[in-house]
Motif scaffolding. Sequence first.
Motif, PDB file in Angstrom:
ATOM      1  N   MET A   1      45.026 -17.058  71.129  1.00  0.00           N
ATOM      2  CA  MET A   1      44.131 -18.712  70.551  1.00  0.00           C
ATOM      3  C   MET A   1      44.195 -18.985  69.697  1.00  0.00           C
ATOM      4  N   ASN A   2      44.685 -20.133  69.742  1.00  0.00           N
ATOM      5  CA  ASN A   2      44.383 -20.960  68.540  1.00  0.00           C
ATOM      6  C   ASN A   2      43.425 -21.800  68.307  1.00  0.00           C
ATOM      7  N   GLU A   3      42.855 -20.740  67.200  1.00  0.00           N
ATOM      8  CA  GLU A   3      41.183 -21.678  66.226  1.00  0.00           C
ATOM      9  C   GLU A   3      39.962 -21.132  67.507  1.00  0.00           C
ATOM     10  N   PRO A   4      39.769 -19.917  67.726  1.00  0.00           N
ATOM     11  CA  PRO A   4      39.248 -19.866  68.050  1.00  0.00           C
ATOM     12  C   PRO A   4      37.422 -20.046  67.596  1.00  0.00           C
ATOM     13  N   ASP A   5      37.956 -20.233  65.659  1.00  0.00           N
ATOM     14  CA  ASP A   5      35.934 -20.651  65.155  1.00  0.00           C
ATOM     15  C   ASP A   5      36.301 -21.574  65.441  1.00  0.00           C
ATOM     16  N   TRP A   6      36.907 -22.661  66.491  1.00  0.00           N
ATOM     17  CA  TRP A   6      35.519 -23.767  66.950  1.00  0.00           C
ATOM     18  C   TRP A   6      35.024 -23.540  67.832  1.00  0.00           C
ATOM     19  N   VAL A   7      35.714 -22.254  68.521  1.00  0.00           N
ATOM     20  CA  VAL A   7      34.534 -21.886  69.800  1.00  0.00           C
ATOM     21  C   VAL A   7      33.446 -20.865  69.373  1.00  0.00           C
TER      22      VAL A   7
ATOM     23  N   TYR B   1      36.830  -9.011  70.823  1.00  0.00           N
ATOM     24  CA  TYR B   1      36.981  -8.345  72.302  1.00  0.00           C
ATOM     25  C   TYR B   1      37.923  -8.746  72.739  1.00  0.00           C
ATOM     26  N   PHE B   2      38.028  -9.722  72.899  1.00  0.00           N
ATOM     27  CA  PHE B   2      38.919 -10.056  74.626  1.00  0.00           C
ATOM     28  C   PHE B   2      39.906 -10.259  73.412  1.00  0.00           C
ATOM     29  N   PHE B   3      40.377 -10.816  71.757  1.00  0.00           N
ATOM     30  CA  PHE B   3      42.044 -10.453  71.262  1.00  0.00           C
ATOM     31  C   PHE B   3      42.555  -9.110  71.358  1.00  0.00           C
ATOM     32  N   GLY B   4      41.237  -8.892  71.594  1.00  0.00           N
ATOM     33  CA  GLY B   4      41.627  -7.032  70.719  1.00  0.00           C
ATOM     34  C   GLY B   4      41.978  -6.085  72.015  1.00  0.00           C
ATOM     35  N   LYS B   5      41.350  -6.497  73.141  1.00  0.00           N
ATOM     36  CA  LYS B   5      42.291  -6.171  74.750  1.00  0.00           C
ATOM     37  C   LYS B   5      43.196  -6.335  75.519  1.00  0.00           C
ATOM     38  N   CYS B   6      43.462  -8.103  75.256  1.00  0.00           N
ATOM     39  CA  CYS B   6      44.589  -9.005  75.387  1.00  0.00           C
ATOM     40  C   CYS B   6      45.909  -8.211  74.384  1.00  0.00           C
ATOM     41  N   ALA B   7      45.782  -8.242  72.970  1.00  0.00           N
ATOM     42  CA  ALA B   7      46.879  -7.148  72.032  1.00  0.00           C
ATOM     43  C   ALA B   7      47.512  -6.140  72.917  1.00  0.00           C
ATOM     44  N   SER B   8      46.147  -4.977  73.359  1.00  0.00           N
ATOM     45  CA  SER B   8      46.596  -3.484  73.817  1.00  0.00           C
ATOM     46  C   SER B   8      47.553  -4.153  74.631  1.00  0.00           C
ATOM     47  N   VAL B   9      47.347  -5.007  76.055  1.00  0.00           N
ATOM     48  CA  VAL B   9      47.916  -4.761  77.083  1.00  0.00           C
ATOM     49  C   VAL B   9      49.775  -5.330  76.700  1.00  0.00           C
ATOM     50  N   ILE B  10      49.550  -6.380  76.129  1.00  0.00           N
ATOM     51  CA  ILE B  10      50.752  -7.442  75.181  1.00  0.00           C
ATOM     52  C   ILE B  10      51.832  -5.839  74.941  1.00  0.00           C
ATOM     53  N   HIS B  11      50.814  -5.156  74.094  1.00  0.00           N
ATOM     54  CA  HIS B  11      51.344  -3.384  73.012  1.00  0.00           C
ATOM     55  C   HIS B  11      52.755  -3.079  74.143  1.00  0.00           C
TER      56      HIS B  11
ATOM     57  N   ASP C   1      57.038  -6.175  73.615  1.00  0.00           N
ATOM     58  CA  ASP C   1      58.191  -5.902  72.418  1.00  0.00           C
ATOM     59  C   ASP C   1      56.982  -7.126  71.876  1.00  0.00           C
ATOM     60  N   PHE C   2      56.754  -8.410  72.199  1.00  0.00           N
ATOM     61  CA  PHE C   2      55.908  -9.499  71.830  1.00  0.00           C
ATOM     62  C   PHE C   2      55.553  -8.942  71.269  1.00  0.00           C
ATOM     63  N   LEU C   3      55.227  -9.756  69.850  1.00  0.00           N
ATOM     64  CA  LEU C   3      54.332  -9.357  68.626  1.00  0.00           C
ATOM     65  C   LEU C   3      53.130 -10.536  69.338  1.00  0.00           C
ATOM     66  N   VAL C   4      52.031  -9.672  68.625  1.00  0.00           N
ATOM     67  CA  VAL C   4      50.769 -10.560  69.035  1.00  0.00           C
ATOM     68  C   VAL C   4      49.899 -11.519  67.589  1.00  0.00           C
TER      69      VAL C   4
ATOM     70  N   SER D   1      44.933  -1.661  69.755  1.00  0.00           N
ATOM     71  CA  SER D   1      43.927  -3.410  70.133  1.00  0.00           C
ATOM     72  C   SER D   1      44.684  -4.240  67.905  1.00  0.00           C
ATOM     73  N   CYS D   2      45.841  -4.617  67.795  1.00  0.00           N
ATOM     74  CA  CYS D   2      45.494  -4.981  66.814  1.00  0.00           C
ATOM     75  C   CYS D   2      46.937  -6.190  66.562  1.00  0.00           C
ATOM     76  N   LEU D   3      46.558  -7.301  65.694  1.00  0.00           N
ATOM     77  CA  LEU D   3      47.670  -8.380  65.729  1.00  0.00           C
ATOM     78  C   LEU D   3      48.662  -7.434  65.012  1.00  0.00           C
ATOM     79  N   ASP D   4      49.611  -8.436  65.316  1.00  0.00           N
ATOM     80  CA  ASP D   4      51.505  -7.601  64.269  1.00  0.00           C
ATOM     81  C   ASP D   4      51.545  -9.207  63.334  1.00  0.00           C
ATOM     82  N   PHE D   5      50.464  -9.741  63.057  1.00  0.00           N
ATOM     83  CA  PHE D   5      50.692 -10.327  61.763  1.00  0.00           C
ATOM     84  C   PHE D   5      49.228 -11.119  62.344  1.00  0.00           C
ATOM     85  N   TYR D   6      49.267 -11.677  60.686  1.00  0.00           N
ATOM     86  CA  TYR D   6      48.101 -13.317  60.983  1.00  0.00           C
ATOM     87  C   TYR D   6      48.289 -14.190  60.616  1.00  0.00           C
TER      88      TYR D   6
END
Length: 85
Positions: free
Chosen positions: A1-7, A23-33, A37-40, A73-78
């Motif tokens: 998601m781009n710029e969830p801050d506004w949501v 929670y949504f970002f963490g669950k998505c990151a987990s499934v992607i990982h 091999d895509f970065l999150v 459940s983690c991001l690969d980069f900020y």
Amino acid sequence: MNEPDWVFENEECGQIGWDKLSYFFGKCASVIHENSDFLVTVGMGIIKYNSDKYEGNMVSDEYLKELTGLDNSCLDFYSTHYYNW
């Protein structure tokens, strides 16, 4: 998601709490990982939500793992954005 801050901040965007968004970002990151091999990342629009110094890092590894209970459940980069206004 781009710029969830506004949501989170704006009523017209839903004003969804960080616990639900992260929670949504963490669950998505987990499934992607688990399945690729895509970065999150999540493109943060307001730096105070991506920093331990201000409001709290809403996409930190610790916060995402705490919410989901999943070790991957983690991001690969900020991807924090900067606006000079």
